[in-house]
Motif scaffolding. Structure first.
Motif, PDB file in Angstrom:
ATOM      1  N   PRO A  31       0.745  -1.321  -0.230  1.00 55.30           N
ATOM      2  CA  PRO A  31      -0.163   0.066   0.056  1.00 55.30           C
ATOM      3  C   PRO A  31       0.922   1.365  -0.225  1.00 55.30           C
ATOM      4  CG  PRO A  31      -1.069  -1.756   1.529  1.00 55.30           C
ATOM      5  CD  PRO A  31       0.517  -2.141   0.986  1.00 55.30           C
ATOM      6  N   HIS A  32       0.403   2.393  -0.835  1.00 53.56           N
ATOM      7  CA  HIS A  32       1.254   3.550  -0.972  1.00 53.56           C
ATOM      8  C   HIS A  32       0.376   4.652  -1.114  1.00 53.56           C
ATOM      9  CE1 HIS A  32       1.396   1.525  -4.690  1.00 53.56           C
ATOM     10  NE2 HIS A  32       1.291   2.773  -5.344  1.00 53.56           N
ATOM     11  N   LEU A  33       0.549   5.783  -1.008  1.00 51.95           N
ATOM     12  CA  LEU A  33      -0.236   6.898  -1.569  1.00 51.95           C
ATOM     13  C   LEU A  33       0.780   8.018  -2.114  1.00 51.95           C
ATOM     14  CD1 LEU A  33      -2.684   7.341   1.170  1.00 51.95           C
ATOM     15  CD2 LEU A  33      -3.208   7.032  -1.162  1.00 51.95           C
ATOM     16  N   CYS A  34       1.931   8.168  -1.496  1.00 45.49           N
ATOM     17  CA  CYS A  34       2.704   9.417  -1.994  1.00 45.49           C
ATOM     18  C   CYS A  34       3.571   8.804  -3.316  1.00 45.49           C
ATOM     19  CB  CYS A  34       3.462   9.952  -0.784  1.00 45.49           C
ATOM     20  SG  CYS A  34       5.003   9.012  -0.284  1.00 45.49           S
ATOM     21  N   HIS A  35       3.624   7.536  -3.447  1.00 48.70           N
ATOM     22  CA  HIS A  35       4.574   7.022  -4.526  1.00 48.70           C
ATOM     23  C   HIS A  35       3.787   6.772  -5.693  1.00 48.70           C
ATOM     24  CE1 HIS A  35       7.799   4.805  -6.149  1.00 48.70           C
ATOM     25  NE2 HIS A  35       6.977   3.800  -6.533  1.00 48.70           N
ATOM     26  N   SER A  44       7.211  10.118   2.086  1.00 48.79           N
ATOM     27  CA  SER A  44       6.479  10.774   3.281  1.00 48.79           C
ATOM     28  C   SER A  44       5.311  10.348   3.955  1.00 48.79           C
ATOM     29  CB  SER A  44       6.256  12.422   2.915  1.00 48.79           C
ATOM     30  OG  SER A  44       5.385  12.349   1.676  1.00 48.79           O
ATOM     31  N   CYS A  45       4.398   9.685   3.288  1.00 50.30           N
ATOM     32  CA  CYS A  45       3.090   9.227   3.616  1.00 50.30           C
ATOM     33  C   CYS A  45       3.409   8.039   4.544  1.00 50.30           C
ATOM     34  CB  CYS A  45       1.996   8.697   2.553  1.00 50.30           C
ATOM     35  SG  CYS A  45       2.310   6.957   1.588  1.00 50.30           S
ATOM     36  N   LYS A  46       4.374   7.294   4.448  1.00 51.62           N
ATOM     37  CA  LYS A  46       4.711   6.164   5.469  1.00 51.62           C
ATOM     38  C   LYS A  46       3.785   4.829   5.270  1.00 51.62           C
ATOM     39  CE  LYS A  46       8.383   8.095   6.481  1.00 51.62           C
ATOM     40  NZ  LYS A  46       9.582   7.733   6.114  1.00 51.62           N
ATOM     41  N   LEU A  47       2.764   4.950   4.336  1.00 52.52           N
ATOM     42  CA  LEU A  47       1.956   3.866   4.174  1.00 52.52           C
ATOM     43  C   LEU A  47       2.719   2.593   3.835  1.00 52.52           C
ATOM     44  CD1 LEU A  47      -1.052   4.679   4.772  1.00 52.52           C
ATOM     45  CD2 LEU A  47      -1.460   4.150   2.339  1.00 52.52           C
ATOM     46  N   CYS A  48       3.776   2.831   3.056  1.00 48.95           N
ATOM     47  CA  CYS A  48       4.442   1.338   2.479  1.00 48.95           C
ATOM     48  C   CYS A  48       5.769   0.964   3.320  1.00 48.95           C
ATOM     49  CB  CYS A  48       5.063   1.780   1.006  1.00 48.95           C
ATOM     50  SG  CYS A  48       6.551   3.034   1.174  1.00 48.95           S
ATOM     51  N   GLU A  49       5.464   1.673   4.668  1.00 47.18           N
ATOM     52  CA  GLU A  49       6.343   0.711   5.758  1.00 47.18           C
ATOM     53  C   GLU A  49       6.660  -0.566   5.630  1.00 47.18           C
ATOM     54  OE1 GLU A  49       7.049   2.573   9.695  1.00 47.18           O
ATOM     55  OE2 GLU A  49       7.471   4.538   8.728  1.00 47.18           O
ATOM     56  N   VAL A  50       7.767  -1.284   5.415  1.00 45.42           N
ATOM     57  CA  VAL A  50       7.855  -2.380   5.536  1.00 45.42           C
ATOM     58  C   VAL A  50       9.079  -2.614   6.632  1.00 45.42           C
ATOM     59  CG1 VAL A  50       7.317  -3.218   3.231  1.00 45.42           C
ATOM     60  CG2 VAL A  50       9.657  -2.506   3.755  1.00 45.42           C
ATOM     61  N   LYS A  51       9.060  -4.040   7.222  1.00 45.06           N
ATOM     62  CA  LYS A  51      10.088  -4.391   8.282  1.00 45.06           C
ATOM     63  C   LYS A  51      11.203  -5.059   7.720  1.00 45.06           C
ATOM     64  CE  LYS A  51       8.624  -4.657  12.811  1.00 45.06           C
ATOM     65  NZ  LYS A  51       8.017  -5.497  13.928  1.00 45.06           N
ATOM     66  N   LEU A  52      12.489  -4.472   7.925  1.00 40.71           N
ATOM     67  CA  LEU A  52      13.475  -4.900   7.279  1.00 40.71           C
ATOM     68  C   LEU A  52      14.770  -5.231   8.550  1.00 40.71           C
ATOM     69  CD1 LEU A  52      15.369  -5.534   4.734  1.00 40.71           C
ATOM     70  CD2 LEU A  52      16.199  -3.149   4.944  1.00 40.71           C
ATOM     71  N   ASN A  53      15.018  -6.282   8.746  1.00 38.81           N
ATOM     72  CA  ASN A  53      15.904  -6.805  10.103  1.00 38.81           C
ATOM     73  C   ASN A  53      15.315  -5.949  11.284  1.00 38.81           C
ATOM     74  OD1 ASN A  53      17.688  -7.821   8.262  1.00 38.81           O
ATOM     75  ND2 ASN A  53      18.709  -5.942   7.767  1.00 38.81           N
ATOM     76  N   ASP A 148       2.947  15.177  -2.180  1.00 34.83           N
ATOM     77  CA  ASP A 148       3.815  16.138  -2.971  1.00 34.83           C
ATOM     78  C   ASP A 148       3.627  15.719  -4.478  1.00 34.83           C
ATOM     79  OD1 ASP A 148       5.807  18.272  -2.863  1.00 34.83           O
ATOM     80  OD2 ASP A 148       7.135  16.697  -3.200  1.00 34.83           O
ATOM     81  N   LEU A 149       2.807  14.891  -4.981  1.00 41.41           N
ATOM     82  CA  LEU A 149       3.105  14.415  -6.335  1.00 41.41           C
ATOM     83  C   LEU A 149       2.660  15.578  -7.310  1.00 41.41           C
ATOM     84  CD1 LEU A 149       1.216  11.061  -6.062  1.00 41.41           C
ATOM     85  CD2 LEU A 149       3.478  11.506  -7.242  1.00 41.41           C
ATOM     86  N   CYS A 150       1.587  16.386  -6.722  1.00 35.10           N
ATOM     87  CA  CYS A 150       1.591  17.742  -7.901  1.00 35.10           C
ATOM     88  C   CYS A 150       2.834  18.423  -8.094  1.00 35.10           C
ATOM     89  CB  CYS A 150       0.285  18.499  -7.390  1.00 35.10           C
ATOM     90  SG  CYS A 150       0.589  19.133  -5.772  1.00 35.10           S
ATOM     91  N   GLU A 151       3.583  18.486  -6.717  1.00 39.41           N
ATOM     92  CA  GLU A 151       4.954  19.330  -6.882  1.00 39.41           C
ATOM     93  C   GLU A 151       5.773  18.677  -7.761  1.00 39.41           C
ATOM     94  OE1 GLU A 151       6.671  20.401  -3.175  1.00 39.41           O
ATOM     95  OE2 GLU A 151       8.454  21.248  -4.240  1.00 39.41           O
ATOM     96  N   ARG A 152       6.026  17.187  -7.599  1.00 40.69           N
ATOM     97  CA  ARG A 152       7.104  16.649  -8.418  1.00 40.69           C
ATOM     98  C   ARG A 152       6.334  16.535  -9.905  1.00 40.69           C
ATOM     99  NH1 ARG A 152       7.058  11.117  -5.204  1.00 40.69           N
ATOM    100  NH2 ARG A 152       5.343  11.851  -4.065  1.00 40.69           N
ATOM    101  N   CYS A 198      -3.128  13.770  -8.770  1.00 43.83           N
ATOM    102  CA  CYS A 198      -3.387  13.813  -7.367  1.00 43.83           C
ATOM    103  C   CYS A 198      -4.357  12.386  -6.967  1.00 43.83           C
ATOM    104  CB  CYS A 198      -4.541  14.963  -7.222  1.00 43.83           C
ATOM    105  SG  CYS A 198      -5.021  14.976  -5.442  1.00 43.83           S
ATOM    106  N   PRO A 199      -3.837  11.935  -5.979  1.00 39.86           N
ATOM    107  CA  PRO A 199      -4.393  10.489  -5.427  1.00 39.86           C
ATOM    108  C   PRO A 199      -5.796  10.580  -4.708  1.00 39.86           C
ATOM    109  CG  PRO A 199      -2.777  11.277  -4.085  1.00 39.86           C
ATOM    110  CD  PRO A 199      -2.584  12.173  -5.196  1.00 39.86           C
ATOM    111  N   THR A 200      -5.939  12.106  -4.555  1.00 41.54           N
ATOM    112  CA  THR A 200      -7.259  12.327  -3.824  1.00 41.54           C
ATOM    113  C   THR A 200      -8.054  13.270  -4.617  1.00 41.54           C
ATOM    114  OG1 THR A 200      -6.737  14.161  -2.561  1.00 41.54           O
ATOM    115  CG2 THR A 200      -6.085  12.069  -1.541  1.00 41.54           C
TER     116      THR A 200
END
Lengths: 233, 605
Positions: A31-35, A44-53, A148-152, A198-200
Motif C-alpha cells: 500500500p502507498h499514496l505518495c508513491h 512521506s506518507c509512510k503507508l509503504c512501511e515494511v520491516k527490514l531486519n 507532494d505528487l503535484c509538486e513533483r 493527485c491521488p485524492t
C-alpha cells in the motif's frame, strides 16, 4: 540476478531498484499514496512501511539489496497502515459521499483495502482554502494529503513549478506559484500531468467529475491492489 | 525596498544557499517578510517564490505578518517554567499592555513563545530582536519594558542586561586546557593524514550529539567516497569538493554546552574542523549556528578572521597550498535542523526537512557532495586528540565510551551550569556535585532522552547506559510529572517538520490526548489510546524527532503507572469534547465568568 524476499517470497531485482520497485515488478502490492513510479520517490506518507531486519523503512525509498528479508503483508504492518490512513482522514476534511473523486480516489481505495471502518482519531476540523480561480482546474485543499505528487509532476513532467508545500508541522499546506497565490494566475494548464496526478480529490479538472457515474469507477470495480499493479501506479 | 534587496543579494553573492541569511536581514529591516520582498528575491536569486514562501513559513523567527519593532520571543522550555516563566510572562504582557502571541497595535512590540533558547541555567530567558536576555525577574522586566517604551535602540541597552554567563562549574579534559593556535593542525600534518585518522580511531571518539557514531569512521567514509563517474580517476581526492559542517544547532531543551564551547573554545572547534578537512580533503567548512545564539555570531567571525590572518584558514595553510575556509550560517528557529540531513537542507537555503537515507551525508551531503557533520564538542575533542594522540584520550572513560562528556546541568539544583565528566560517572555523583536535593527524577538527554526516577541514580552517563547529547534537567519532589511531560509533548508537536504522516499528525494527536488526561478528563480507554499513538509515532516516523517524540510519555508511563491511573476519571468513557471549556470564547466576548456562565459536562444527580 540478486534477490530479496518479501513475506517469504523470493523475488529478483535490478541494481538501483527500491524495495517498492522490485515488489511491483513481481506483482506484490505494498500500500502507498505518495508513491508513483513516474516520479522521484518521496517517502512521506509512510503507508509503504515494511520491516527490514526488525526495523521499519519506507519501501518506496529504500534500496533493494541482495538477501534482504522483508516483511510487508503482516497484521502488525497492516494495522499500522490503517492507523496512518486514519490520521490522513482526520487531518483534512474528507467527505467521501459528496466528493467528486469518490470511486477514483486512492485514499478511499487504500482505506477500503485496509479495512478501515471509522476514523478512530478525533477530527482536526482544519480550515483549508478552496481555490476555484482557474477556469479549468479546481484546488480543494480540504482533501490534500501532502503526498507532494503535484509538486513533483509539475517539476519533473511539466517542467514548471506550480506547486510547493509550505508551513511547518500540522500547519503544513499546499501553495501555488503565482504572485496572488491563486491557481488562476499560475502557469498551470489543464493538460499538465500535475492536474491528474493527485491521488485524492484535491486537484480536479472542472467538468469531468461525473462523466463516469458513481458505481462504475476504477475502485468500484476492482480493489486498489489489483488496479495498482495493472496500471503501474 | 528593491534597492535594499539588490544590495542584500549582492552582499550574499546571489547565492540561493544563503537564503536564510538574507531573509534574516529582511525580517530585521521590515519586522516581517513583505510579499514584495519575496518577489524581488525571486527575481534576484532566480528561484521560485514558492521556495522562499515555504522557508519563511517554516522557520520560527521569520514571519509573514508584521511583528513589533521589539520582537520578543520567550523561551518556553521546562527549565524556564521551573524558574517562574509563566508568571513572568503575565507580568511582561501586563507591563507592555499586550497579549502573548500578538503584535501591539502601535507596532512597537510583539511577544511570542519559542522553544528552548539555550539559557536554561540562567533562565527564565527571552530573545529581543534575536539577542538573548537571561535571569528574568520583575525588576529586569520593568527595565526592559521601560527601554522599549522609550524606544531605546537595542545597541544602547545596558550591556549587563544582554550579558550571557558561561557558568563553567567543572572542567575536565577539554575545558581545562586551551590549545595553542594551530598546534593540533601542525601535529596532524606532521604525523600524517592517515596516521592521524588512526589516532582518532584509537581514541574511540564517538559523536557527541548523542547518537554516538564513531568519528574516525565518518571521516574515513567521507574521504573514501567517490562519485560514481570518477571511480577510475585516481586524482579524485584532490579534485572533488567535500564539506565539513559543524552542527552548532543545539536545540535539545536543556542543552547549552555548545554555547559555552563556541564562546570560549571556538579556536579548538575550528582547529578540529581543519583537521577534519586535512583528512577528508574538504576545502570548505560551515558552522551552522542556531539563531538563538546570535550573540555569538560576531565573536565567531572575529575568530575566523584571526585565523585567516595567521594562515590557519584560507588559501595557504602552512604554505603547503592547503586551502580550507569556514563560513558561519545562522539558523532561524527550528529544532529539526539539529538532525544532520535537515541541517544540510537548511544550509542549502531550504526548509529543514530530513532526507531519505541512504544515501548518508558522508557520500551525499551538502549540494550532494560528501560531507562530514559533527557536533561542536566532537570537533573540539578531535582537535585535542590530533595533538595528544589516541591513547591519551582512550585512557579516560569506559570501554565503550572513551573520553569525557560535557553536561549542561539545569533545573532544581544549587549550582547549575557546565560540568565535564569522564564517561561512566553516576547520576548520583552529578547530583551531589551540583547540589541537588529531594530529587524526584532527572531528564537525561532532553525530551528525546530518558526520564529516570530516584531509584535509578546509580546509572551511568555512557553510550552503553544513559546516552546523552548533554542535557541534564533535575526535578525536585515538588514538581508534577504531568506538567513536565506536557511541556515536552507540546514541544515536539511545535517542532515537527510535518514531512511524514506519523509525526505530523501523531504529535498533534498525542498533544491533544495528553492534555485531555492532564486536565483530568481522561478515562481508562484514553490511556490505552495514548500508548497506542505513542508507539505508532516511535515505530513509523521518518527521523529521530518523531521516533523520540513519545519518549517523555513512554518513559514516565513505565516508571509511574500508578500516578497515571490516579489521574484518570473513574468512568469508562469521557467524551473528547469539553463542553465547559468550549464556552470560553463566549465568556470572553460577554465578559462574564459567573456561575451561570459555566456548564457541567454531566449534570450532577
Amino acid at each position: 540476478m540478486p534477490h530479496i524476499r518479501i513475506d517469504g517470497q523470493q523475488i529478483p531485482f535490478e541494481e538501483g531498484q527500491t524495495i517498492m520497485d522490485a515488489a511491483m515488478a513481481a506483482g506484490i502490492y505494498i500500500p502507498h499514496l505518495c508513491h508513483n513510479p513516474e516520479f522521484t520517490p518521496h517517502g512521506s506518507c509512510k503507508l509503504c512501511e515494511v520491516k527490514l531486519n526488525g526495523r521499519n523503512c519506507s519501501a518506496c525509498t529504500f534500496p533493494a539489496a541482495d538477501g534482504q528479508e522483508v516483511e510487508s503483508n503482516t497484521e502488525e504492518l497492516n494495522t499500522l497502515r490503517k492507523r496512518i490512513t486514519q490520521m490522513l482522514f482526520v487531518e483534512g476534511n474528507h467527505f467521501c459521499p459528496s466528493c467528486e473523486k469518490t470511486g477514483n480516489c486512492q485514499l478511499q481505495g487504500v482505506a477500503y483495502h485496509l479495512g478501515m471502518l471509522d476514523s478512530h482519531f478525533p477530527h482536526f476540523y482544519a480550515q483549508r482554502e478552496v481555490d476555484a480561480s482557474h477556469p479549468d482546474i479546481v484546488l480543494d485543499r480540504n482533501r490534500c494529503i501532502f503526498c507532494d505528487l503535484c509538486e513533483r509532476a509539475s517539476k519533473e513532467a511539466d517542467n514548471k513549478n506550480v506547486f510547493a508545500i509550505a508551513g511547518r508541522g500540522i500547519n503544513k499546506h499546499l501553495i501555488v506559484n503565482s504572485a496572488s497565490g491563486k491557481l488562476g494566475d499560475s502557469d498551470i494548464s489543464v493538460d499538465d500531468r500535475a492536474c491528474t496526478v493527485c491521488p485524492t480529490g484535491a486537484i480536479l479538472v472542472k467538468g469531468e467529475a461525473y462523466k463516469i457515474p458513481i458505481g462504475e469507477r476504477v475502485y468500484d470495480k476492482q480493489e486498489i491492489d489489483i488496479v495498482s499493479l495493472e496500471t503501474d501506479t | 525596498m528593491e534597492l535594499f534587496i539588490k544590495q542584500l543579494t549582492r552582499k550574499y553573492q546571489h547565492q540561493a544557499t544563503r537564503l536564510l541569511m538574507m531573509l534574516r536581514e529582511v525580517q530585521a529591516q521590515y519586522f516581517y517578510i513583505p510579499s514584495a520582498a519575496i518577489e524581488f528575491l525571486t527575481t534576484e536569486l532566480d528561484i521560485p517564490r514558492t521556495q522562499i514562501i515555504s522557508v519563511v513559513e517554516f522557520y520560527a523567527f521569520l514571519s509573514t505578518e508584521p511583528q513589533g519593532q521589539y520582537d520578543i520571543f520567550l523561551s518556553d522550555s521546562i527549565t524556564d517554567h521551573l524558574l517562574g516563566k509563566q508568571d513572568l510572562t503575565k507580568y511582561l504582557c501586563h507591563k507592555l499592555k499586550t497579549n502573548l502571541g500578538t503584535t501591539r497595535s502601535d507596532g512597537l512590540v510583539s511577544i511570542n513563545n519559542t522553544s528552548c533558547t539555550g539559557l536554561c541555567e540562567q533562565g527564565p530567558a527571552m530573545l529581543v530582536n534575536g539577542y538573548a536576555i537571561g535571569e528574568l525577574t520583575q525588576t529586569r522586566i520593568d527595565e526592559i519594558a521601560g527601554l522599549i517604551e522609550q524606544k531605546i535602540p537595542l545597541n544602547d541597552w545596558p550591556p549587563a542586561l544582554l550579558k550571557v554567563d558561561d557558568n563553567i562549574q567543572q572542567q575536565g579534559l577539554l575545558l581545562s586546557t586551551q590549545l595553542e593556535k594551530g598546534a593540533a593542525m601542525r601535529a596532524a600534518w606532521r604525523r600524517g593524514i592517515m596516521e592521524t585518522l588512526a589516532e582518532l580511531e584509537t581514541a574511540g571518539l564517538r559523536g557527541r550529539g548523542g547518537a554516538g557514531y564513531l568519528t574516525a569512521w565518518k571521516w574515513k567514509f567521507c574521504y573514501e567516497s567517490v562519485e560514481e563517474d570518477d571511480i577510475c580517476n585516481t586524482e579524485v581526492h584532490t579534485q572533488h569538493q567535500r564539506y565539513v559542517v559543524c552542527n552548532a544547532d543545539e536545540g535539545e531543551p536543556g542543552t547549552f554546552k555548545d554555547r559555552v564551547l563556541l564562546n570560549n573554545y571556538a579556536h579548538e572547534l575550528i582547529e578540529g574542523m581543519t583537521v577534519c578537512a586535512l583528512i577528508t580533503g574538504a576545502r570548505q567548512g560551515f558552522i551552522y549556528l542556531r539563531g538563538e545564539y546570535l550573540h555569538l555570531y560576531p565573536k565567531l567571525l572575529a575568530v575566523i578572521e584571526e585565523r585567516r590572518a595567521a594562515n590557519l584558514l584560507g588559501e595557504n595553510i602552512f604554505d603547503e597550498y592547503i586551502a580550507f575556509d569556514v563560513e558561519v550560517r545562522l539558523g532561524l528557529g527550528a529544532y529539526i535542523c539539529g538532525e544532520e540531513s535537515a541541517l544540510i537542507e537548511s544550509l542549502e537555503g531550504k526548509r529543514g526537512i530530513p532526507r531519505n537515507r541512504p544515501p548518508y551525508p558522508v557520500t551525499s551531503g551538502y549540494l550532494n557532495k560528501p560531507t562530514v557533520v559533527n557536533n561542536v564538542e566532537t570537533f573540539v575533542a578531535a582537535a585535542h586528540i590530533a595533538l595528544h594522540g589516541g591513547e591519551w584520550f582512550a585512557q579516560y572513560g569506559t570501554k565503550k565510551s572513551k573520553g569525557t562528556k560535557i553536561l549542561s546541568i539545569s533545573g532544581d539544583c544549587a549550582r547549575a551550569g557546565i560540568y565535564e565528566y569522564e564517561f561512566g560517572v553516576t547520576v548520583q555523583q552529578i547530583l551531589d556535585d551540583c547540589g541537588a536535593e529531594n530529587v524526584l527524577g532527572v531528564q537525561v538527554g532532553g525530551p528525546s532522552g530518558t526520564f529516570i526516577c530516584n531509584d535509578e541514580f546509580n546509572r551511568k552517563i555512557a553510550f552503553e547506559d544513559l546516552a546523552t547529547g548533554g542535557s541534564f534537567i533535575i526535578f525536585n519532589e515538588s514538581r508534577s510529572i504531568f506538567d513536565i511531560v506536557q511541556n515536552f509533548t507540546h514541544f515536539f508537536a511545535d517542532e515537527s517538520c510535518g514531512f511524514c504522516t506519523p509525526c505530523r499528525v501523531g504529535t498533534s494527536l498525542l498533544k491533544k490526548q495528553y492534555d485531555k488526561i492532564h486536565q483530568g478528563h481522561g478515562g481508562a480507554g484514553d490511556l490505552v489510546e495514548l500508548q497506542e499513538i505513542a508507539k505508532l509515532i516511535r515505530t513509523a516516523s521518518h527521523c529521530g524527532l518523531g521516533q523520540t517524540a513519545a519518549q517523555p510519555i513512554l518513559t514516565t508511563l513505565e516508571r509511574y503507572p500508578e500516578l497515571y491511573q490516579q489521574q484518570l476519571q473513574k468512568i469508562d468513557f469521557e467524551p473528547g469534547f469539553d463542553l465547559d471549556s468550549s464556552l470560553e470564547i463566549a465568556r470572553k466576548l460577554s465578559g462574564r465568568d459567573d456561575e451561570h456562565a459555566h456548564l457541567a459536562q454531566v449534570e450532577d444527580d
